[in-house]
Design a protein around this motif. Sequence first.
Motif, PDB file in Angstrom:
ATOM      1  N   VAL A  82       2.828   2.127 -14.250  1.00 25.00           N
ATOM      2  CA  VAL A  82       3.709   0.964 -14.390  1.00 25.00           C
ATOM      3  C   VAL A  82       5.119   1.460 -14.704  1.00 25.00           C
ATOM      4  O   VAL A  82       5.322   2.224 -15.650  1.00 25.00           O
ATOM      5  CB  VAL A  82       3.227   0.022 -15.505  1.00 25.00           C
ATOM      6  N   TYR A  83       6.073   1.041 -13.907  1.00 27.61           N
ATOM      7  CA  TYR A  83       7.454   1.447 -14.142  1.00 27.61           C
ATOM      8  C   TYR A  83       8.345   0.208 -14.205  1.00 27.61           C
ATOM      9  O   TYR A  83       7.916  -0.902 -13.849  1.00 27.61           O
ATOM     10  CB  TYR A  83       7.943   2.416 -13.070  1.00 27.61           C
ATOM     11  N   VAL A  84       9.572   0.412 -14.664  1.00 27.14           N
ATOM     12  CA  VAL A  84      10.534  -0.679 -14.779  1.00 27.14           C
ATOM     13  C   VAL A  84      11.584  -0.515 -13.690  1.00 27.14           C
ATOM     14  O   VAL A  84      12.199   0.546 -13.550  1.00 27.14           O
ATOM     15  CB  VAL A  84      11.197  -0.693 -16.168  1.00 27.14           C
ATOM     16  N   SER A  85      11.782  -1.558 -12.897  1.00 27.62           N
ATOM     17  CA  SER A  85      12.754  -1.555 -11.812  1.00 27.62           C
ATOM     18  C   SER A  85      14.009  -2.313 -12.238  1.00 27.62           C
ATOM     19  O   SER A  85      13.917  -3.407 -12.816  1.00 27.62           O
ATOM     20  CB  SER A  85      12.133  -2.219 -10.576  1.00 27.62           C
ATOM     21  N   TYR A  86      15.165  -1.726 -11.958  1.00 27.02           N
ATOM     22  CA  TYR A  86      16.458  -2.332 -12.301  1.00 27.02           C
ATOM     23  C   TYR A  86      16.568  -2.678 -13.783  1.00 27.02           C
ATOM     24  O   TYR A  86      17.290  -3.595 -14.171  1.00 27.02           O
ATOM     25  CB  TYR A  86      16.712  -3.585 -11.458  1.00 27.02           C
ATOM     26  N   GLY A  87      15.844  -1.952 -14.611  1.00 20.55           N
ATOM     27  CA  GLY A  87      15.937  -2.130 -16.048  1.00 20.55           C
ATOM     28  C   GLY A  87      15.317  -3.393 -16.591  1.00 20.55           C
ATOM     29  O   GLY A  87      15.429  -3.668 -17.785  1.00 20.55           O
ATOM     30  N   MET A  88      14.628  -4.172 -15.718  1.00 20.47           N
ATOM     31  CA  MET A  88      14.107  -5.449 -16.214  1.00 20.47           C
ATOM     32  C   MET A  88      12.756  -5.855 -15.621  1.00 20.47           C
ATOM     33  O   MET A  88      12.025  -6.616 -16.241  1.00 20.47           O
ATOM     34  CB  MET A  88      15.118  -6.565 -15.942  1.00 20.47           C
ATOM     35  N   HIS A  89      12.425  -5.387 -14.431  1.00 22.30           N
ATOM     36  CA  HIS A  89      11.211  -5.846 -13.761  1.00 22.30           C
ATOM     37  C   HIS A  89      10.124  -4.758 -13.784  1.00 22.30           C
ATOM     38  O   HIS A  89      10.384  -3.627 -13.381  1.00 22.30           O
ATOM     39  CB  HIS A  89      11.503  -6.212 -12.302  1.00 22.30           C
ATOM     40  N   HIS A  90       8.935  -5.123 -14.214  1.00 26.46           N
ATOM     41  CA  HIS A  90       7.815  -4.193 -14.171  1.00 26.46           C
ATOM     42  C   HIS A  90       7.168  -4.229 -12.786  1.00 26.46           C
ATOM     43  O   HIS A  90       7.084  -5.290 -12.154  1.00 26.46           O
ATOM     44  CB  HIS A  90       6.785  -4.538 -15.244  1.00 26.46           C
ATOM     45  N   CYS A  91       6.705  -3.074 -12.341  1.00 27.77           N
ATOM     46  CA  CYS A  91       5.996  -2.942 -11.070  1.00 27.77           C
ATOM     47  C   CYS A  91       4.703  -2.183 -11.326  1.00 27.77           C
ATOM     48  O   CYS A  91       4.695  -1.179 -12.059  1.00 27.77           O
ATOM     49  CB  CYS A  91       6.848  -2.205 -10.044  1.00 27.77           C
ATOM     50  N   VAL A  92       3.621  -2.647 -10.710  1.00 26.48           N
ATOM     51  CA  VAL A  92       2.284  -2.115 -10.981  1.00 26.48           C
ATOM     52  C   VAL A  92       1.786  -1.308  -9.786  1.00 26.48           C
ATOM     53  O   VAL A  92       1.761  -1.805  -8.665  1.00 26.48           O
ATOM     54  CB  VAL A  92       1.292  -3.266 -11.272  1.00 26.48           C
ATOM     55  N   ASN A  93       1.400  -0.089 -10.049  1.00 25.55           N
ATOM     56  CA  ASN A  93       0.839   0.791  -9.035  1.00 25.55           C
ATOM     57  C   ASN A  93      -0.516   1.300  -9.505  1.00 25.55           C
ATOM     58  O   ASN A  93      -0.784   1.348 -10.705  1.00 25.55           O
ATOM     59  CB  ASN A  93       1.733   2.017  -8.817  1.00 25.55           C
ATOM     60  N   VAL A  94      -1.333   1.722  -8.554  1.00 18.16           N
ATOM     61  CA  VAL A  94      -2.558   2.426  -8.893  1.00 18.16           C
ATOM     62  C   VAL A  94      -2.420   3.843  -8.339  1.00 18.16           C
ATOM     63  O   VAL A  94      -1.995   4.042  -7.201  1.00 18.16           O
ATOM     64  CB  VAL A  94      -3.813   1.711  -8.353  1.00 18.16           C
ATOM     65  N   VAL A  95      -2.739   4.822  -9.167  1.00 19.57           N
ATOM     66  CA  VAL A  95      -2.600   6.232  -8.787  1.00 19.57           C
ATOM     67  C   VAL A  95      -3.742   6.632  -7.859  1.00 19.57           C
ATOM     68  O   VAL A  95      -4.905   6.288  -8.095  1.00 19.57           O
ATOM     69  CB  VAL A  95      -2.578   7.129 -10.044  1.00 19.57           C
ATOM     70  N   THR A  96      -3.402   7.363  -6.811  1.00 22.68           N
ATOM     71  CA  THR A  96      -4.382   7.773  -5.807  1.00 22.68           C
ATOM     72  C   THR A  96      -4.271   9.279  -5.563  1.00 22.68           C
ATOM     73  O   THR A  96      -3.464   9.972  -6.186  1.00 22.68           O
ATOM     74  CB  THR A  96      -4.166   7.011  -4.487  1.00 22.68           C
ATOM     75  N   GLY A  97      -5.082   9.772  -4.633  1.00 22.06           N
ATOM     76  CA  GLY A  97      -4.961  11.159  -4.209  1.00 22.06           C
ATOM     77  C   GLY A  97      -5.668  12.142  -5.109  1.00 22.06           C
ATOM     78  O   GLY A  97      -6.880  12.057  -5.314  1.00 22.06           O
ATOM     79  N   ARG A  98      -4.902  13.055  -5.711  1.00 24.13           N
ATOM     80  CA  ARG A  98      -5.475  14.142  -6.498  1.00 24.13           C
ATOM     81  C   ARG A  98      -4.536  14.509  -7.639  1.00 24.13           C
ATOM     82  O   ARG A  98      -3.376  14.073  -7.679  1.00 24.13           O
ATOM     83  CB  ARG A  98      -5.698  15.366  -5.608  1.00 24.13           C
ATOM     84  N   ASP A  99      -5.034  15.325  -8.545  1.00 30.74           N
ATOM     85  CA  ASP A  99      -4.213  15.802  -9.659  1.00 30.74           C
ATOM     86  C   ASP A  99      -3.024  16.613  -9.154  1.00 30.74           C
ATOM     87  O   ASP A  99      -3.097  17.296  -8.124  1.00 30.74           O
ATOM     88  CB  ASP A  99      -5.047  16.693 -10.592  1.00 30.74           C
ATOM     89  N   ASP A 100      -1.930  16.525  -9.916  1.00 40.76           N
ATOM     90  CA  ASP A 100      -0.732  17.340  -9.682  1.00 40.76           C
ATOM     91  C   ASP A 100      -0.044  17.059  -8.350  1.00 40.76           C
ATOM     92  O   ASP A 100       0.648  17.920  -7.805  1.00 40.76           O
ATOM     93  CB  ASP A 100      -1.058  18.835  -9.796  1.00 40.76           C
ATOM     94  N   TRP A 101      -0.233  15.873  -7.814  1.00 38.33           N
ATOM     95  CA  TRP A 101       0.447  15.473  -6.589  1.00 38.33           C
ATOM     96  C   TRP A 101       0.757  13.988  -6.706  1.00 38.33           C
ATOM     97  O   TRP A 101      -0.151  13.165  -6.797  1.00 38.33           O
ATOM     98  CB  TRP A 101      -0.433  15.745  -5.367  1.00 38.33           C
ATOM     99  N   ALA A 102       2.041  13.633  -6.743  1.00 40.73           N
ATOM    100  CA  ALA A 102       2.442  12.238  -6.936  1.00 40.73           C
ATOM    101  C   ALA A 102       2.001  11.390  -5.744  1.00 40.73           C
ATOM    102  O   ALA A 102       2.406  11.643  -4.614  1.00 40.73           O
ATOM    103  CB  ALA A 102       3.953  12.142  -7.113  1.00 40.73           C
ATOM    104  N   ASN A 103       1.184  10.376  -6.016  1.00 43.70           N
ATOM    105  CA  ASN A 103       0.578   9.590  -4.957  1.00 43.70           C
ATOM    106  C   ASN A 103       0.146   8.260  -5.543  1.00 43.70           C
ATOM    107  O   ASN A 103      -0.526   8.228  -6.575  1.00 43.70           O
ATOM    108  CB  ASN A 103      -0.638  10.346  -4.416  1.00 43.70           C
ATOM    109  N   GLY A 104       0.536   7.155  -4.930  1.00 47.97           N
ATOM    110  CA  GLY A 104       0.132   5.880  -5.496  1.00 47.97           C
ATOM    111  C   GLY A 104       0.376   4.712  -4.565  1.00 47.97           C
ATOM    112  O   GLY A 104       1.083   4.820  -3.556  1.00 47.97           O
ATOM    113  N   VAL A 105      -0.211   3.582  -4.930  1.00 40.98           N
ATOM    114  CA  VAL A 105      -0.095   2.344  -4.153  1.00 40.98           C
ATOM    115  C   VAL A 105       0.532   1.271  -5.035  1.00 40.98           C
ATOM    116  O   VAL A 105       0.028   0.976  -6.124  1.00 40.98           O
ATOM    117  CB  VAL A 105      -1.474   1.873  -3.653  1.00 40.98           C
TER     118      VAL A 105
END
Length: 215
Positions: A82-105
Amino acid sequence: MTSTDSAIHKPLPPSFFARPAEDVAPKLIGCRLVRRLADGCLLWGVIVETEAYCQSEPACHGHRRRSPSNETLFGPPGRFYVYVSYGMHHCVNVVTGRDDWANGVLLRAACLPGEPERVAAGPALLARRFGIDRSHDARGVDPSEGLWLAPRDADLQHRLESSPQPPLVQTGRIGISQGQELPWRWYLRSSRSVSRRAPGDRTPSRQEAWTPGEA
């Protein structure tokens, strides 16, 4: 709302997320995002729009460097990022793939039974309706954490399999300045809860549109 559908209490297995984001994203369309509220009731909606992100391309948060703010995106898969966009909006992702490689939906939109069709028609609206914020970052996609993803119900699965035209629309991602050429956004064609439709794709009428029933 309390659900009588036992399947909604069972999360998608960890193996579901242990694949590249571009493989997981279309498979998440029709799955159900579920949150257990403080009174024990379940708030849920059907995911109708997703986007995939991978470390190899410039729109991904982990493309340039690994940092405390994006650490969750580097795995293991099967957690919420979960990250904050434009300092005000939360966005929800689910992490995918494998360890040590940034990957998400990114979960871009959802349709909630019995609620206004646009109540979660966008990443920020989805997070707001489900009450998801940075405190949910790095939590496992599991009922023990109070927030999870459950499989598609049988009715929607049948509709997807028997649809006379492709049930999902695949397009470039939106709301980004780089990597728009990658066709890594998917949405449910028959839903009126999509954040933005592809050019030329007509919004279905309320009579034509699919909406979830009570589970």
